[in-house]
Design a protein around this motif. Structure first.
Motif, PDB file in Angstrom:
ATOM      1  N   ASN A  35       0.543  -1.250   0.103  1.00  0.00           N
ATOM      2  CA  ASN A  35      -0.176  -0.391   0.185  1.00  0.00           C
ATOM      3  C   ASN A  35       0.650   1.687   0.511  1.00  0.00           C
ATOM      4  N   PRO A  36       0.065   2.365  -0.836  1.00  0.00           N
ATOM      5  CA  PRO A  36       1.306   3.535  -1.043  1.00  0.00           C
ATOM      6  C   PRO A  36       1.023   3.855   0.612  1.00  0.00           C
ATOM      7  N   GLY A  37       0.930   4.789   1.341  1.00  0.00           N
ATOM      8  CA  GLY A  37      -0.164   5.166   2.212  1.00  0.00           C
ATOM      9  C   GLY A  37      -0.059   4.052   2.731  1.00  0.00           C
ATOM     10  N   LEU A  38      -0.412   5.105   4.092  1.00  0.00           N
ATOM     11  CA  LEU A  38      -0.687   4.541   5.825  1.00  0.00           C
ATOM     12  C   LEU A  38      -2.362   3.890   5.418  1.00  0.00           C
TER      13      LEU A  38
ATOM     14  N   PHE B  42       0.905  -3.248  10.173  1.00  0.00           N
ATOM     15  CA  PHE B  42       1.820  -3.432  11.232  1.00  0.00           C
ATOM     16  C   PHE B  42       1.774  -1.486  12.147  1.00  0.00           C
ATOM     17  N   ARG B  43       1.515  -0.977  13.273  1.00  0.00           N
ATOM     18  CA  ARG B  43       1.426  -0.346  13.508  1.00  0.00           C
ATOM     19  C   ARG B  43       2.171   0.728  13.222  1.00  0.00           C
ATOM     20  N   LYS B  44       2.413   1.895  12.951  1.00  0.00           N
ATOM     21  CA  LYS B  44       2.646   3.308  13.048  1.00  0.00           C
ATOM     22  C   LYS B  44       2.602   4.959  14.054  1.00  0.00           C
ATOM     23  N   GLU B  45       1.038   4.404  13.934  1.00  0.00           N
ATOM     24  CA  GLU B  45       0.784   5.802  14.660  1.00  0.00           C
ATOM     25  C   GLU B  45      -0.283   5.518  15.646  1.00  0.00           C
TER      26      GLU B  45
END
Length: 396
Positions: free
Chosen positions: A47-50, A126-129
């Motif tokens: 995926n290109p973004g979150l 996977f969590r980023k924020e």
């Protein structure tokens, strides 16, 4: 009369809306919510973004309208008026894994979930924020020597080396190039451990890998997130770990500790805690402080390890493990070599301790770190630091 008719008309409209709402709720399950712990931004390979998740919505997937037990969710996607079933498992508070059905027309949750085939791909997020907090790496005690294989043969000679950092959520991997194994090269990577979990007897780790030589370059999540399967066992030399690493930012392609894009075998290289111990007249106080109390000196791990950090514990500076004692006199003086870890940098340093009084020490440190222990005490020491114990009146 007109006012009365208008009132009746409005009431009729309200009734119709209520009935319509009741029909929608009965048809689609009345809505549902995701666990609060899922709210945030997530990375998924490809995926290109979150991907944003809130209490009722998963970006790119749709709105949650019905759920069955705690892992099956029916989502409605307004963009193409379609439905899908998602079976979602929280492996760790920072890791979600799911399978999903194809886009489907309106039907029951069970019917749409039946469209998920047994060999449907497993996706990992996977969590980023909010930003994940690293956790201790499961491989200990470092240092290790290790062999590795990227599919072209075992690179065992010269052996590679894994070293601990002062932050136990980090591990430094020093890969060596093997002349007789194609595709191997010298490289240094830093692994940050983020999440571990267990399924049956299989243990998983998700971490982020960065290239130390290219630390200032910008690496994408696709390049850094990796999944590992590992297994530890006791051997004559201590702990040994078999580790398989995924080839991309997912948990696909790893099925066992010996099957992955890259496999490694870590073996304890040297338990330096068995080399020597700090003497009793030093460790009578497990905590010492500099005169201005800006630094704390904490002896741990059976009197073999000294941690030097800010007195408030906010930042760990150095971890020193007793390597060899060169000279000592009564209970007043000792000269020794310690293996030092500072961040992810490590080496050997000379230390001089002098007992000035009960609860008062003088410490001198070498001016540099050395790869080998032998030359560590050849150079002149730095100026001394005076240390005071937690209770300077404690008798020996």
């Amino acid at each position: 009369m007109a006012a009365i008719l208008n009132c009746i008309g409005v009431s009729d409209l309200i009734v119709r809306l209520v009935l319509l709402l009741m029909f929608v709720c009965s048809t689609y399950g009345g809505g549902c919510t995701f666990p609060e712990s899922w709210t945030g931004s997530w990375f998924q390979s490809g995926n290109p973004g979150l991907i944003a998740i809130n209490s009722t919505h998963i970006q790119l997937k749709g709105e949650c309208i019905e759920m069955d037990s705690t892992d099956k969710f029916l989502l409605y996607d307004r963009s193409d008026d379609s439905y899908r079933c998602m079976v979602i498992h929280e492996k760790h508070r920072y890791v979600l894994q799911y399978k999903e059905s194809p886009n489907w027309s309106k039907d029951t949750l069970s019917t749409i979930c039946e469209q998920i085939s047994g060999d449907a791909p497993l996706f990992s997020m996977f969590r980023k924020e909010p930003r994940p907090v690293p956790q201790p790496c499961p491989f200990h005690p470092a240092p290790f020597t290790f062999t590795y294989n990227r599919g072209t043969g075992d690179c065992a000679n010269p052996p590679s080396r894994a070293e601990a950092c002062t932050d136990d959520s980090r591990l430094l991997l020093r890969y060596m190039a093997c002349p007789d194994v194609p595709g191997t090269e010298s490289n240094v990577e830093e692994l940050v451990c983020l999440a571990t979990w267990k399924e049956g007897s299989t243990r998983y780790l998700v971490g982020q890998i960065s290239q130390v030589q290219r630390r200032n370059s910008i690496a994408s999540d696709e390049d850094t997130f990796r999944c590992f399967i590992y297994k530890g066992q006791h051997s004559d030399r201590g702990m040994t770990y078999n580790i398989a690493q995924s080839g991309d930012a997912s948990c696909n392609g790893v099925s066992s500790p010996t099957d992955g894009s890259r496999i490694m075998r870590l073996t304890n290289s040297d338990d330096e805690h068995n080399r020597c111990h700090f003497p009793s007249w030093i460790v009578e106080h497990h905590k010492w402080f500099s005169l201005d109390h800006s630094h704390q000196y904490h002896f741990t791990t059976k009197n073999a390890t000294l941690k030097i950090m800010n007195a408030d514990g906010s930042f760990e500076e150095k971890r020193l493990v007793c390597h060899s004692i060169l000279e000592q006199k009564d209970k007043k003086f000792i000269k020794l070599v310690a293996h030092v870890t500072r961040g992810c940098e490590s080496g050997h340093m000379c230390l001089w301790f002098v007992r000035r009084d009960t609860g008062v020490l003088e410490l001198r440190q070498g001016a540099a770190l050395w790869d080998a222990a032998a030359p560590a005490c050849r150079a002149a020491p730095q100026p001394h630091h005076t240390l005071v114990g937690e209770s300077p009146y404690t008798a020996i």
